[in-house]
Write a protein that holds these residues in place. Structure first.
Motif, PDB file in Angstrom:
ATOM      1  N   LEU A 481       1.083  -1.236   0.357  1.00 24.47           N
ATOM      2  CA  LEU A 481       0.139   0.001  -0.165  1.00 24.47           C
ATOM      3  C   LEU A 481       1.072   1.460   0.211  1.00 24.47           C
ATOM      4  O   LEU A 481       1.423   1.093   0.598  1.00 24.47           O
ATOM      5  CB  LEU A 481      -0.931  -0.261   0.877  1.00 24.47           C
ATOM      6  CG  LEU A 481      -2.478   0.863   1.128  1.00 24.47           C
ATOM      7  CD1 LEU A 481      -3.570  -0.030  -0.203  1.00 24.47           C
ATOM      8  CD2 LEU A 481      -3.217   0.575   2.241  1.00 24.47           C
ATOM      9  N   SER A 491     -11.488  -0.031   2.977  1.00 28.11           N
ATOM     10  CA  SER A 491      -9.634   0.219   2.124  1.00 28.11           C
ATOM     11  C   SER A 491     -10.111  -0.858   1.331  1.00 28.11           C
ATOM     12  O   SER A 491     -10.902  -1.793   1.059  1.00 28.11           O
ATOM     13  CB  SER A 491      -8.607  -0.590   3.097  1.00 28.11           C
ATOM     14  OG  SER A 491      -7.745   0.086   2.869  1.00 28.11           O
ATOM     15  N   ILE A 492      -8.182  -1.154   0.234  1.00 21.77           N
ATOM     16  CA  ILE A 492      -8.188  -2.624  -0.149  1.00 21.77           C
ATOM     17  C   ILE A 492      -8.550  -3.989  -0.349  1.00 21.77           C
ATOM     18  O   ILE A 492      -8.625  -3.824   1.275  1.00 21.77           O
ATOM     19  CB  ILE A 492      -6.355  -2.179  -0.377  1.00 21.77           C
ATOM     20  CG1 ILE A 492      -6.084  -3.125  -1.529  1.00 21.77           C
ATOM     21  CG2 ILE A 492      -5.825  -3.032   0.980  1.00 21.77           C
ATOM     22  CD1 ILE A 492      -4.949  -3.370  -0.974  1.00 21.77           C
ATOM     23  N   ILE A 583      -7.042  -6.321  -6.996  1.00 26.39           N
ATOM     24  CA  ILE A 583      -6.579  -6.181  -6.212  1.00 26.39           C
ATOM     25  C   ILE A 583      -8.462  -5.031  -6.596  1.00 26.39           C
ATOM     26  O   ILE A 583      -8.141  -4.555  -7.403  1.00 26.39           O
ATOM     27  CB  ILE A 583      -5.812  -5.259  -5.850  1.00 26.39           C
ATOM     28  CG1 ILE A 583      -5.076  -4.938  -6.741  1.00 26.39           C
ATOM     29  CG2 ILE A 583      -4.666  -6.337  -5.349  1.00 26.39           C
ATOM     30  CD1 ILE A 583      -4.123  -3.101  -6.542  1.00 26.39           C
ATOM     31  N   LEU A 585      -8.780  -0.829  -5.368  1.00 26.14           N
ATOM     32  CA  LEU A 585      -8.656   0.460  -4.322  1.00 26.14           C
ATOM     33  C   LEU A 585     -10.165   1.023  -3.989  1.00 26.14           C
ATOM     34  O   LEU A 585     -10.230   1.829  -4.512  1.00 26.14           O
ATOM     35  CB  LEU A 585      -7.548   1.079  -5.648  1.00 26.14           C
ATOM     36  CG  LEU A 585      -6.343   0.283  -6.103  1.00 26.14           C
ATOM     37  CD1 LEU A 585      -5.782   1.436  -6.812  1.00 26.14           C
ATOM     38  CD2 LEU A 585      -5.130   0.236  -4.651  1.00 26.14           C
ATOM     39  N   ALA A 589      -8.102   3.264   0.020  1.00 24.27           N
ATOM     40  CA  ALA A 589      -6.838   2.401  -0.323  1.00 24.27           C
ATOM     41  C   ALA A 589      -6.666   3.198  -2.032  1.00 24.27           C
ATOM     42  O   ALA A 589      -7.478   3.527  -2.552  1.00 24.27           O
ATOM     43  CB  ALA A 589      -6.688   1.510  -1.053  1.00 24.27           C
ATOM     44  N   ALA A 592      -1.349   0.876  -5.139  1.00 22.40           N
ATOM     45  CA  ALA A 592      -0.392  -0.179  -4.485  1.00 22.40           C
ATOM     46  C   ALA A 592       0.856  -0.648  -5.652  1.00 22.40           C
ATOM     47  O   ALA A 592      -0.029  -0.401  -6.318  1.00 22.40           O
ATOM     48  CB  ALA A 592      -1.865  -1.151  -3.944  1.00 22.40           C
TER      49      ALA A 592
END
Length: 1422
Positions: A481, A491-492, A583, A585, A589, A592
């Motif tokens: 991160l 968040s992520i 992932i 975001l 987040a 990354a």
């Protein structure tokens, strides 16, 4: 001119011709900028605060530094600057980070927007700061003459601007206030004045203050007009981002918006001036593409439209294949090209002719007249529309134009006649990257390594990003991160999906996908949008910048997630085999980056851990390279897989910075006669990971020097033509190289011959750059094998990085004798390639049929051994090694039925497991050695790194061949063993036959004088010892330098890495004796002595003799190591050695090792020498022992009586010591002189010449714990006893550690802990090893039992203290009189712990919130 240098902090964006600096307000640091030019005396440098935010604490910092911008290192904040830096922070002045003035002037933290801050160096050498024009007084005196201004946009301050582009003179007198003042340097101006000279004021800075209302005529020196290169105007469309000195333009949010990308030239175009741009990046989402034209509207006043074709006056644009005038089509079909069909790298240009005609050029080809009677004053305009998201202004390049047209023709041919697609070439590194197809609010940058949400303050979703390829079995997909915002919740999120990035309809969030998806969100697991585990692991919503999260699918179909390297356990079962990493975001987040093993193990520094006997072995190509390049052959070869279809985008780098005097060389292996231009080679000071790679290396515009053709270029600009070597004329087989000398001069080499000085490069770290451009399609780094013969290298014409004396052995000057080397049989599997006469076997792309045989059957008592050259970590499994009676055959595709072999931890025969063993071959590393030894009774033994595996091979027929299959991760091996000598002339030393003959004649002719050695037992064969000449072997420790015909060994650095081996091998009854010539009393402990079995050239020498794991017997003053097993020592005399002491070692007839000190025999030590292996004497120049000399009886000692011999040696020693003390000061060796270095004094408070007794006691008790060295750093322990603290003022800040000795520990998880808090944890001495194994302190339940087993499932809390005095520490009583106490110094993540109210205790339950920083030991007397 006053403006900021282009080198600046990583979160800074420069605008307004580098006069404005803007910091990303999502972060608070890394906002340093420095002026491009030095300050001028008595001239005020002033900035204005443009914008502040309230989300951070702290504010602007400003000051000066001696360091020039090109060598300036940018720390996170200005207060950490060193090397001649004065900084004003708050209302204090710091010099090199140390407080100089506590209270000075107005507090900078209280300034507001529009306030001005300035500084000035006066001609008297004073430094003065100004706030809103008011002087704050002298801040520092006696300033250096050359200073640069430094500004830190820290905390609340996010934007500043230099108040005037030109430096203003600050007039300390008010006599000229209100009038314009011109500062003119009278060194270059001839000023004639039409008024009285009394009107002038001659300033102390050698300049004139001239009233502008006076009659002044100036005679200026003529200056040649400087061509004003075209660049983009600073005013542009709302989504445009300018870079590269306003020569590049990029449209932000390319997946969300397709317009608002209009840019214009900074000035009007001249007649016959070509305005040409290159398309750098396209996105396959929108229709339409770049539009180009001219307009009469001035960009300074224009209100930029969404697209330029909306302009209804004074505008001519080419769009698609037509021409539009004032938004209306005037020519439907123009030229041979459609702008919507152009590719990345294509060039579009235009020119207004003097007659008013407008012409367009596509890849250099004139498309004819597009419009007539075009007005004279017109600006060039580009519309980054639709698919086009980035362009750059370029100069005309006929070579590039030819290649672009050739590429276009090739693609047309491929459309008409589709070629047979070759098998794709897999990259050696095959790194995971993000796919450019991603969510609507996401963007992929940094060569596919980083994903971000550019507008995180405006939206919180649509940030889904997938990997560009499926994950391999067991491959860890891990991201770090990089940025977060606190505006949103959540968040992520991370996981895997069966959907590919080209097929997926990207959702708002990945948890909305209802098929083939497993995601970790918060602390739970979701499968196809449904929560299957509510409480699984660490809550991802609590992750901070720098934290890592990963996922791996194992071979069994299990899915595991990792947080900061800690396995969270099984999250799912029966996961599909082909899955992509994903992932999201989401929420907080923002950014990354993918991390993998190359981020931890890439040798990006010039400090190599390899032995200096390994020649050039660590140089390979970097994992970062152009999109059309591939790295193969274990990182040794770079290719362009489609050499006839692509000609650029194939930049490659060296995997580490080059050392001064080190030649980086490549061999041209494949050339194609299709393109114009060829290889380009040079160096860059930029890290490859930090670069956005252009299409060609000559477009690298930051600290890069290249040789292109016969032109030397710096940052894309030619600085020298007609260099001696023209790269465009080279053919296949030529070697081309580059080297930077110790004088910082750069020189290129052709076939090892220098071609002359090219330029000067002063940067500290430089990487080699190679561009496989045009005709050059494949290059390889030569001399890559760790055991490549050294004789093939011409020492004079091919400088290398390793220049130690050990490389000047006979094997360098004379060709090695290789006839007795074992080899692989010429009949082998099709998947293998043999080289160097069958000594090296390399697996190709085909993973099948990779079988090799020994060239001859195994002989009795003869070891067939090979070493692992390279491993492909992406594959599981390992090699197979065994024996077979089948004759070698090229048609064999698998192991024969009768083969008996080992693989993993199994011994197999006839495809059945007959025995299991340890260690597991899956853990083999590069450099490990495996061998087969056939005993005299016909049995077979497996040897790994000189240690036998206890296996029982079945009885087989007489003729047995070694058989090897390169499976799994093992991709290359090399044979290292030799055949049994068949002649007494075959010796370890590589000498020619004449030298051998002369030696044998001398042995026969010279009479043998029988002299009895001093106090040597009668069983010592004096005749044999007098005829045997000993010398040190060329394989030695890294810190050893051999002198005096290889009879003198000297340690040149540190206190360890000082192992030396004596050759030839010891014979029973013979003694090897050395003389201690020099000691360094700042260390403790001293010489280690013993014997080691096995060929010395194949020994991997550790940091000290006690760390040898093979067959050995090592003696020191405190420990004895026999075959790696340590026991207490009985040879304490080794710690009291003095200069002039003789130490000898002898192998007796009754299987024991005898130590002699000054001729006196010590107690013998029982040691059984392995049968069939030679035994060599070994000495370790450890601690105080700095230099030893081998004593050869027939050369170094007189042939008189014993007493006179001793007297002579003492006198000779005294003269030698006196002579050495007079000359040692001139040697450029860091640790030879008796006085300690400044760095040693800084880190070690104990007296340099007298070791601290208290520290020695603590180190002795640490040794009793038998803690592995892998836990500790190489830094010396620091003693904080009362005596040591008195001798070192630096220990005042570490007052809490008084009475302790600190042993620094490694940061095994590579966590960023710069801003973490310090705490302490007291423990029992018996629990130290358990804590080190775990990497974390014990929880409350674990403290009760002292092991790693939690007594309760909820036992997660770790309690520690901010002060060492408050720790509950229980001592361990030793010898009935001393209590030894242990504690750990911890680093604690901010915000990850809670503070108790009733007592000074901290506690945490969060995994990864603590790092063991140091082990503390204390000895208490009763």
């Amino acid at each position: 001119m006053a403006y900021f240098h282009y080198r600046c902090g990583e979160r800074i964006t420069l605008q307004n011709e580098n006069c404005t600096a803007v910091r990303n307000d999502n972060d608070f640091d890394h906002g340093l900028v420095i002026t491009a030019e030095p300050l001028v005396n008595d001239i005020l440098f002033e900035i204005k605060i443009d914008r502040k935010v309230n989300s951070w604490s702290g504010s602007l910092e400003i000051g000066v530094t001696e360091c020039d911008p090109l060598h300036f290192e940018f720390p996170p904040c200005a207060s950490r600057l060193q090397c001649g830096t004065w900084i004003m922070t708050g209302n204090s002045i710091l010099k090199d980070g140390i407080l100089l003035v506590e209270k000075y002037g107005i507090d900078l933290d209280k300034l507001n927007q529009e306030d001005r801050i300035g500084l000035m160096r006066t001609s008297e050498g004073d430094l003065i700061f100004y706030i809103n024009g008011e002087s704050q007084g002298v801040a520092a005196e006696n300033m250096p003459p050359v200073l640069y201004a430094v500004v830190d946009l820290y905390g609340k301050c996010v934007q500043v601007t230099i108040t005037s582009p030109s430096m203003r003179e600050h007039n300390n007198d008010d006599c000229l206030s209100g009038s314009s003042v011109l500062a003119i340097d009278n060194d270059i101006l001839n000023v004639t004045l039409g008024a009285d000279l009394s009107e002038l004021s001659l300033s102390s800075s050698n300049s004139l203050d001239i009233r502008m209302d006076m009659n002044v005529s100036l005679s200026l020196p003529e200056e040649s007009p400087r061509f004003d290169k075209l660049r983009f105007h600073e005013r542009c469309g709302s989504l445009v981002k300018l870079s590269n000195g306003h020569r590049s333009a990029e449209r932000r949010r390319p997946l969300d918006e397709f317009n608002n990308g209009v840019v214009m030239t900074h000035r009007a175009l001249r007649d016959s001036e070509l305005f040409e741009i290159r398309i750098d990046r396209l996105v396959d989402k929108w229709s339409g593409s770049i539009e180009m034209g001219v307009t009469t509207h001035n960009p300074s006043t224009l209100v930029f439209p969404a697209t330029m074709t909306n302009m209804r006056s004074g505008t001519i644009m080419m769009s698609g294949c037509g021409i539009l005038t004032n938004g209306k089509g005037t020519r439907r079909e123009y030229g041979d090209f459609n702008l919507d069909e152009l590719n990345e790298g294509d060039r579009v240009g235009m020119m207004r002719k003097p007659n008013g005609d407008l012409h367009y050029f596509i890849n250099g080809s004139d498309q004819g007249v597009a419009a007539q009677r075009v007005p004279c004053s017109t600006w060039g305009v580009i519309d980054l529309y639709g698919m086009t998201i980035k362009v750059s202004i370029v100069e005309r390049d006929e070579r590039e134009e030819h290649n672009l047209n050739m590429r276009r023709s090739t693609r047309v041919e491929e459309q008409l006649y589709p070629p047979i697609e070759p098998q794709p070439v897999s990259d050696y590194y095959d790194r995971l990257t993000f796919h450019p197809n991603c969510g609507a609010h996401a963007q992929v940058i940094n060569n596919g390594r980083t994903a971000l949400r550019p507008n995180a303050a405006d939206d919180f979703n649509n940030g889904v990003v997938l990997t560009s390829r499926p994950l391999k079995l067991g491959e860890l997909f891990e991201v770090r991160l990089e940025r977060v915002v606190t505006k949103w919740a959540g968040s992520i999120e991370i996981g895997v999906t069966t959907h590919s990035p080209t097929d997926l309809e990207f959702p708002f969030t990945m948890t909305n996908v209802r098929s083939g998806t497993w995601m970790m969100t918060g602390s739970g697991i979701m499968h196809n949008g449904t929560t299957v585990l509510e409480q699984y692991g660490v809550n991802l919503d609590r992750l901070q910048v720098g934290d890592r999260v990963g996922v791996v699918r194992k071979e069994s179909g299990l899915l595991h997630f990792f947080v900061n390297g800690v396995d969270q356990g099984t999250a799912a079962t029966n996961v599909a085999e082909r899955v992509y990493g994903v992932i999201d975001l989401y929420g907080q987040a923002v950014e990354a980056t993918i991390v993998d093993m190359f981020d931890y193990n890439s040798p990006d520094t010039i400090h190599s851990s390899l032995s200096n006997t390994t020649l050039y072995s660590d140089l390979r190509f970097h994992h970062v390279h152009g999109k059309n390049a591939r790295i193969i052959n274990n990182g040794q070869t770079a290719i362009r897989p489609r050499p006839l279809a692509e000609f650029n985008d194939a930049i490659v780098f060296s995997n580490r910075p080059l050392r001064d005097g080190e030649l980086f060389e490549v061999t041209l292996e494949n050339m194609v006669d299709r393109w114009s231009g060829s290889i380009e080679i040079g160096v860059t000071a930029a890290r490859p990971d930090d670069l956005e790679l252009p299409s060609t290396a000559t477009d690298l515009a930051q600290d890069t020097w290249m040789l292109s053709g016969s032109s030397v270029m710096e940052n894309g600009t030619t600085i020298r033509n007609n260099y001696a070597c023209d790269l465009d004329t080279l053919g296949a087989g030529i070697r081309i190289g580059v080297m930077r000398s110790a004088e910082k001069t750069l020189e290129f080499y052709k076939d090892g011959v220098p071609q002359g000085l090219a330029c000067v490069v002063t940067h500290s770290n430089i990487y080699a750059v190679v561009d496989l451009y045009g005709q050059c399609a494949q290059v390889s780094i030569p001399c890559i094998s760790p055991i490549a013969p050294l004789a093939s290298v011409a020492v004079e014409s091919c400088p290398r990085s390793d220049t130690s004396v050990s490389l000047q052995a006979a094997s360098v000057v004379q060709p090695p004798i290789e006839a007795d080397l074992h080899r692989f049989h010429e009949c082998h599997g099709k998947g293998l390639t043999l080289s160097e006469g069958g000594r090296i076997a390399v697996r190709g792309r085909d993973l099948r049929q990779c079988i090799a045989f020994s060239a001859t059957p195994l002989a009795q008592d003869e070891l067939f051994e090979f070493t692992v050259l390279s491993l492909a970590s992406q594959f599981s499994g390992t090699l197979c090694l065994g024996i077979t009676t089948l004759l070698p055959s090229p048609s064999i595709g698998s192991l024969p039925q009768d083969c008996c072999y080992v693989t993993g931890n199994e011994l197999r025969w006839k495809n059945k497991v007959i025995q299991q063993f340890t260690p597991n071959l899956n853990w083999l590393r590069v450099g490990d050695r495996l061998g087969l030894l056939k005993m005299h009774d016909g049995s077979i033994k497996i040897i790994i790194n000189s240690e036998e595996l206890h296996l029982h091979f079945p009885n087989m027929t007489e003729n047995q061949y070694a058989i090897l299959e390169l499976r799994g991760s093992c991709s290359a091996v090399a044979v290292t063993s030799r055949k049994i000598p068949i002649s007494p002339l075959t010796t370890v030393r590589l000498q020619d036959s004449l030298e051998l003959a002369l030696e044998q004649d001398q042995v026969k002719v010279e009479p043998v004088i029988d002299v009895e050695p001093v106090e040597v037992p009668k069983n010592v064969d004096s005749e044999s010892s007098s005829t045997t000449r000993y010398e040190f072997h060329e394989n030695h420790g890294r810190n050893i330098e051999l002198l005096g015909d290889r009879t003198v060994a000297r340690r040149v650095a540190s206190y360890n890495q000082g192992l030396v081996i004596v050759q030839p091998a010891l014979q029973p009854g013979q003694m090897v004796k050395v003389l201690l010539e020099q000691l360094d009393m700042k260390w403790f402990s001293s010489l280690l002595v013993g014997v080691v079995s096995g060929p010395p050239e194949r020994l991997n020498l550790p940091v000290s003799g006690l760390a040898i794991k093979g067959a050995c017997c090592i003696m020191s003053n405190d420990w004895i190591s026999i075959n790696g097993i340590k026991t207490k020592s009985k040879y304490s005399k080794l710690s009291n050695l003095t200069p002039g002491t003789h130490v000898g070692i002898m192998l007796t007839e009754n299987s024991s090792v005898q130590l002699f000190i000054d001729g006196v025999a010590e107690e013998p030590l029982q040691y059984s020498v392995p049968s069939g292996q030679p035994c060599y004497a070994v000495f370790d120049l450890y601690g105080q022992c700095q230099q030893i000399k081998l004593i050869n009886e027939n050369e170094d000692e007189p042939t008189t009586t014993s007493s006179s011999a001793v007297d002579f040696e003492k006198a000779d020693l005294e003269s030698c010591e006196k002579e050495r003390s007079e000359t040692s000061l001139s040697l450029p060796l860091p640790t030879i002189t008796a006085s300690p270095s400044s760095s040693y004094q800084k880190h070690t408070p104990s007296p340099p010449h007298k070791p601290c007794i208290y520290q020695q006691d603590c180190e002795q008790y640490k040794k009793m714990l038998l803690l592995p060295d892998e836990f500790f750093t190489t830094d010396e322990p620091t003693c904080y006893c009362n005596n040591c603290c008195k001798l070192c003022d630096d220990k005042v800040k570490d007052e809490p550690l008084r009475g302790w000795v600190k042993f620094p520990l490694r940061n095994l998880n590579n966590l960023q802990t710069e801003k973490w808090h310090t705490a302490y944890y007291g423990t029992k001495l018996a629990f130290v090893r358990s804590i080190l194994d775990r990497g974390q302190p014990l929880t409350k339940g674990q403290e009760q039992w002292g092991n790693l087993v939690c007594q309760k499932g909820d036992d997660l809390q770790i309690v520690f203290n901010p002060s060492l005095q408050n720790c509950a520490i229980e001592g361990f009583k030793i010898d009935g009189t001393k209590d030894v106490c242990a504690a750990f110094q911890l680093l604690v993540k901010p915000g990850a712990y809670s503070i108790a109210r009733d007592c000074p205790e901290w506690s945490t339950k969060e995994t990864g919130a603590l790092v063991l920083h140091a082990l503390l030991l204390r000895v208490q007397m009763p």
